[in-house]
Design a protein around this motif. Structure first.
Motif, PDB file in Angstrom:
ATOM      1  N   UNK A 138       0.998  -1.202  -0.094  1.00 61.54           N
ATOM      2  CA  UNK A 138      -0.016  -0.069  -0.080  1.00 61.54           C
ATOM      3  C   UNK A 138       0.783   1.184   0.085  1.00 61.54           C
ATOM      4  N   UNK A 139       0.548   2.160  -1.094  1.00 65.12           N
ATOM      5  CA  UNK A 139       1.397   3.369  -0.969  1.00 65.12           C
ATOM      6  C   UNK A 139       1.339   4.237   0.294  1.00 65.12           C
ATOM      7  N   UNK A 140       0.235   4.246   0.964  1.00 67.38           N
ATOM      8  CA  UNK A 140       0.099   4.868   2.108  1.00 67.38           C
ATOM      9  C   UNK A 140      -0.219   4.273   3.302  1.00 67.38           C
ATOM     10  N   UNK A 141       0.048   4.467   4.376  1.00 66.56           N
ATOM     11  CA  UNK A 141       0.105   3.481   5.598  1.00 66.56           C
ATOM     12  C   UNK A 141      -0.231   4.639   6.977  1.00 66.56           C
ATOM     13  N   UNK A 142      -0.828   3.962   7.738  1.00 66.20           N
ATOM     14  CA  UNK A 142      -1.058   4.564   9.241  1.00 66.20           C
ATOM     15  C   UNK A 142      -0.003   3.976  10.240  1.00 66.20           C
ATOM     16  N   UNK A 143       0.799   3.141   9.680  1.00 63.90           N
ATOM     17  CA  UNK A 143       1.422   2.067  10.346  1.00 63.90           C
ATOM     18  C   UNK A 143       2.287   3.001  11.514  1.00 63.90           C
ATOM     19  N   UNK A 144       3.090   4.119  10.745  1.00 62.96           N
ATOM     20  CA  UNK A 144       4.048   4.930  11.633  1.00 62.96           C
ATOM     21  C   UNK A 144       3.355   5.971  12.680  1.00 62.96           C
ATOM     22  N   UNK A 145       2.068   6.181  12.298  1.00 65.02           N
ATOM     23  CA  UNK A 145       1.420   6.989  13.325  1.00 65.02           C
ATOM     24  C   UNK A 145       0.983   6.095  14.426  1.00 65.02           C
ATOM     25  N   UNK A 146       0.493   4.828  14.289  1.00 64.05           N
ATOM     26  CA  UNK A 146      -0.131   3.913  15.227  1.00 64.05           C
ATOM     27  C   UNK A 146       1.261   3.817  16.119  1.00 64.05           C
ATOM     28  N   UNK A 147       2.436   3.357  15.457  1.00 65.35           N
ATOM     29  CA  UNK A 147       3.627   2.903  16.156  1.00 65.35           C
ATOM     30  C   UNK A 147       4.313   4.209  16.920  1.00 65.35           C
ATOM     31  N   UNK A 148       3.750   5.213  16.521  1.00 69.04           N
ATOM     32  CA  UNK A 148       4.529   6.671  17.492  1.00 69.04           C
ATOM     33  C   UNK A 148       3.773   6.630  18.966  1.00 69.04           C
ATOM     34  N   UNK A 149       2.569   5.907  18.777  1.00 73.13           N
ATOM     35  CA  UNK A 149       1.922   5.917  20.341  1.00 73.13           C
ATOM     36  C   UNK A 149       1.844   4.320  20.630  1.00 73.13           C
ATOM     37  N   UNK A 150       2.531   3.654  20.229  1.00 68.87           N
ATOM     38  CA  UNK A 150       2.660   2.171  20.590  1.00 68.87           C
ATOM     39  C   UNK A 150       1.383   1.216  20.339  1.00 68.87           C
ATOM     40  N   UNK A 151       0.703   1.654  19.191  1.00 67.21           N
ATOM     41  CA  UNK A 151      -0.173   0.855  18.674  1.00 67.21           C
ATOM     42  C   UNK A 151       0.016   0.103  17.323  1.00 67.21           C
ATOM     43  N   UNK A 152      -0.721  -0.847  17.102  1.00 67.87           N
ATOM     44  CA  UNK A 152      -0.409  -1.484  15.951  1.00 67.87           C
ATOM     45  C   UNK A 152      -1.920  -2.053  15.302  1.00 67.87           C
ATOM     46  N   UNK A 153      -1.682  -2.730  13.992  1.00 65.14           N
ATOM     47  CA  UNK A 153      -2.736  -3.608  13.317  1.00 65.14           C
ATOM     48  C   UNK A 153      -2.566  -5.248  13.837  1.00 65.14           C
ATOM     49  N   UNK A 154      -3.390  -5.848  14.168  1.00 66.30           N
ATOM     50  CA  UNK A 154      -3.438  -7.070  14.433  1.00 66.30           C
ATOM     51  C   UNK A 154      -3.532  -7.821  13.381  1.00 66.30           C
ATOM     52  N   UNK A 155      -3.584  -9.407  13.274  1.00 67.04           N
ATOM     53  CA  UNK A 155      -3.985 -10.116  11.986  1.00 67.04           C
ATOM     54  C   UNK A 155      -5.185  -9.670  11.387  1.00 67.04           C
ATOM     55  N   UNK A 156      -6.103  -9.380  12.147  1.00 66.42           N
ATOM     56  CA  UNK A 156      -7.536  -9.024  11.540  1.00 66.42           C
ATOM     57  C   UNK A 156      -7.556  -7.622  11.090  1.00 66.42           C
ATOM     58  N   UNK A 157      -6.665  -6.790  11.359  1.00 63.57           N
ATOM     59  CA  UNK A 157      -6.737  -5.365  10.982  1.00 63.57           C
ATOM     60  C   UNK A 157      -7.373  -4.292  12.159  1.00 63.57           C
ATOM     61  N   UNK A 158      -7.549  -5.023  13.216  1.00 64.91           N
ATOM     62  CA  UNK A 158      -7.891  -4.133  14.315  1.00 64.91           C
ATOM     63  C   UNK A 158      -6.817  -3.382  14.990  1.00 64.91           C
ATOM     64  N   UNK A 159      -7.043  -2.053  15.542  1.00 59.01           N
ATOM     65  CA  UNK A 159      -5.945  -1.678  16.049  1.00 59.01           C
ATOM     66  C   UNK A 159      -5.908  -1.992  17.720  1.00 59.01           C
ATOM     67  N   UNK A 160      -4.614  -2.508  18.068  1.00 62.69           N
ATOM     68  CA  UNK A 160      -4.429  -2.940  19.468  1.00 62.69           C
ATOM     69  C   UNK A 160      -3.012  -2.315  19.730  1.00 62.69           C
ATOM     70  N   UNK A 161      -2.829  -2.619  21.113  1.00 63.47           N
ATOM     71  CA  UNK A 161      -1.636  -2.081  21.688  1.00 63.47           C
ATOM     72  C   UNK A 161      -0.322  -3.084  21.342  1.00 63.47           C
ATOM     73  N   UNK A 162       0.699  -2.658  21.225  1.00 64.72           N
ATOM     74  CA  UNK A 162       2.055  -3.074  21.033  1.00 64.72           C
ATOM     75  C   UNK A 162       2.304  -4.285  22.037  1.00 64.72           C
ATOM     76  N   UNK A 163       3.049  -5.242  22.000  1.00 66.09           N
ATOM     77  CA  UNK A 163       3.314  -6.050  23.204  1.00 66.09           C
ATOM     78  C   UNK A 163       4.334  -5.226  24.189  1.00 66.09           C
ATOM     79  N   UNK A 164       4.316  -5.557  25.292  1.00 63.77           N
ATOM     80  CA  UNK A 164       4.997  -4.717  26.253  1.00 63.77           C
ATOM     81  C   UNK A 164       6.429  -4.935  25.980  1.00 63.77           C
ATOM     82  N   UNK A 165       7.331  -4.127  25.871  1.00 62.88           N
ATOM     83  CA  UNK A 165       8.665  -3.843  25.564  1.00 62.88           C
ATOM     84  C   UNK A 165       9.010  -3.849  24.272  1.00 62.88           C
TER      85      UNK A 165
END
Length: 391
Positions: A138-165
Motif C-alpha cells: 500500500x502506498x500510504x499507511x497509518x503504521x508509523x502514526x500508530x507505532x508512534x503511540x505504541x499501537x499496531x494492527x493485528x492479523x484481523x486489521x484491528x488496532x491493538x496495543x503493541x506487546x510490552x517492551x
C-alpha cells in the motif's frame, strides 16, 4: 474602484507574510505529514507483486501468480540498497522476513530452473508473511502514526496495543510532557519573584536585573549546557561548595539524572518566563499595593487578591513559551540527562539520522505537534475564561 484598490492594497500587505508562512511553515508540515503516511518502498521495487497481490483475499492461500510475480521482481531487483529497504520494511511488519528474504534472494539469483518459493522455505506457505507483503504494498499507511503511540494492527486489521517492551514511545512522550511541566513550574516559581523585584526597582538596579536575564540569551545554548555539565559534576563548583561548607558529607548526584536536566533547562528557559511577567507588572500602577495596605490588607493577602490576578496574563504567556520550548529540547537532556531522561526529540533524531527511518521521525513529530496544538487550544480557552472573569 476605490474598494477594489483598498482590497488589492490589503492583499499586497499580507502577501509577504502569507508566502513566508506557506514556504517556511505550511510546506514543511505537509512534507513531514507525507513522510509519516507515505510507504512506497515495496510497491516501487516490487511492481509485479503489487499488481498480483492487489486482488488477493488475505484469508485464502497465496496464489501461484503471486509467487511467480515475487520471483520475477527479485530477479529484476539488482540494486542492493533498494533491496535492503524492502527487506527492512517487510521485516518491520513481520519478524523473520530478513532471514527469509536473504535465503530467497540467494536462491533466485543463483538458480536457473523455475523457482518454487515453498521449496526454498516453507514459510512462503504461511499467509502471515503474504499479509505483511500485501500491507507493505500500500502506498500510504497509518503504521508509523500508530507505532508512534505504541499501537499496531493485528492479523484481523484491528488496532491493538503493541506487546510490552516492543516500543516505548508512549512512555517517552509522557516523560517529555512531564519534564516540560516541571521546568515550567520551576521557571514560574523563580521568575515571578524576580520579575516583581525588577518591576519594583528603578534606575541602574532595574537595568542590572534585566541585563542578568538577557545576558544568557546572548550565549550559545550548547555553551550554557556545557557550563552546567561542569558545574553539576561530583567535583564541580556546586558540590565542592556544599561539601566545603559542611552542608554535605558526600556530593549530590546532579549529573546524568532528571535533577540535572531540570536545573539546566530551568536556567536556559528562565528569561522566557521573566520577560512576559515583567512586561505585565510594569504596566500595573504602583499605588495598588500601598492602597491595599492602607485598607488593612496584609502583604500576602494583597499579593494573592490584587497583584497575582493582574499578573496571571504574563504568567500564562510565559508558561506557554517555556512549555512549548521545553517540549522540543534535545541538547540539554542529551548532555546532562541519563538514558531514562531522554525526551522525544532524541527519539526523532535517532529515527531521522541514526536509522534513516523518516516515516517514524515524521510520525513522532506529527503526534507531538498534534498534542501541542490541543494543549494550546486548552490554554486559549482557559485564557479567555480568565480574561472574561477579570473583565
Amino acid at each position: 474602484m476605490n474598494a477594489f484598490r483598498r482590497h488589492t492594497g490589503s492583499f499586497a500587505l499580507i502577501l509577504p507574510l502569507t508566502l513566508f508562512l506557506g514556504v517556511f511553515f505550511i510546506w514543511p508540515l505537509l512534507t513531514v505529514l507525507q513522510q509519516a503516511v507515505s510507504d512506497p518502498v515495496v510497491s516501487k521495487n516490487l511492481p509485479r507483486t503489487t499488481a498480483a497481490i492487489s486482488a488477493w483475499n488475505p484469508v485464502s492461500e497465496p496464489s501461484d501468480e503471486m509467487r511467480t510475480a515475487l520471483v520475477d521482481d527479485l530477479k529484476s531487483l539488482d540494486d542492493d540498497q533498494n533491496l535492503g529497504e524492502v527487506v527492512r520494511r517487510l521485516n518491520s511488519a513481520q519478524p523473520g522476513f530478513r532471514t527469509l528474504m536473504r535465503k530467497t534472494v540467494a536462491a533466485v539469483r543463483d538458480g536457473t530452473e523455475p523457482i518454487s518459493l515453498p521449496e526454498i522455505d516453507a514459510r512462503w506457505n504461511d499467509t502471515a508473511f503474504w499479509r505483511a507483503v500485501a500491507e507493505a504494498t500500500e502506498p500510504y499507511t497509518d503504521r508509523n502514526l500508530l507505532a508512534a503511540v505504541d499501537l499496531q494492527h493485528d492479523a484481523s486489521g484491528a488496532i491493538v496495543a503493541m506487546p510490552a517492551g516492543e516500543s516505548a514511545n508512549q512512555a517517552i512522550l509522557l516523560r517529555t510532557f512531564a519534564v516540560a511541566a516541571v521546568v515550567t513550574l520551576a521557571t514560574c516559581l523563580i521568575g515571578l519573584p524576580y520579575a516583581m523585584l525588577a518591576a519594583a526597582a528603578s534606575g541602574w538596579r532595574r537595568q542590572l536585573l534585566l541585563a542578568a536575564v538577557l545576558l544568557p540569551l546572548w550565549t550559545s545554548l550548547l555553551v550554557r549546557t556545557a557550563a552546567w555539565y561542569v558545574l553539576l559534576q561530583d567535583k564541580g563548583l556546586i558540590n565542592s561548595l556544599l561539601v566545603s561548607l559542611g552542608l554535605l558529607n558526600a556530593p549530590l548526584p546532579l549529573l546524568f539524572n532528571r535533577t540535572g536536566v531540570v536545573i539546566a533547562m530551568t536556567h536556559v528557559l528562565l528569561p522566557f518566563m521573566v520577560l512576559p511577567i515583567y512586561s505585565v507588572l510594569i504596566a500595573i500602577p504602583r499605588n495598588l499595593m500601598p492602597a491595599a495596605a492602607s485598607l488593612g490588607a496584609r502583604p500576602i493577602r494583597a499579593f494573592l487578591h490584587i497583584l497575582l490576578p493582574l499578573a496571571l496574563r504574563g504568567i500564562a504567556s510565559g508558561g506557554l513559551l517555556v512549555f512549548m520550548a521545553a517540549l522540543g529540547y534535545y541538547i540539554t537532556p542529551a548532555l546532562i540527562g541519563g538514558p531514562k531522561d531522554q525526551m522525544i526529540s532524541s527519539v526523532i533524531a535517532f529515527y531521522a539520522t541514526g536509522s534513516a527511518n523518516w516515516g517514524m521521525a515524521g510520525a513522532l513529530g506529527m503526534v507531538l505537534l498534534a498534542v501541542t496544538i490541543v494543549l494550546y487550544g486548552v490554554y486559549g480557552r482557559l485564557s479567555m475564561k480568565t480574561t472574561g472573569g477579570m473583565t
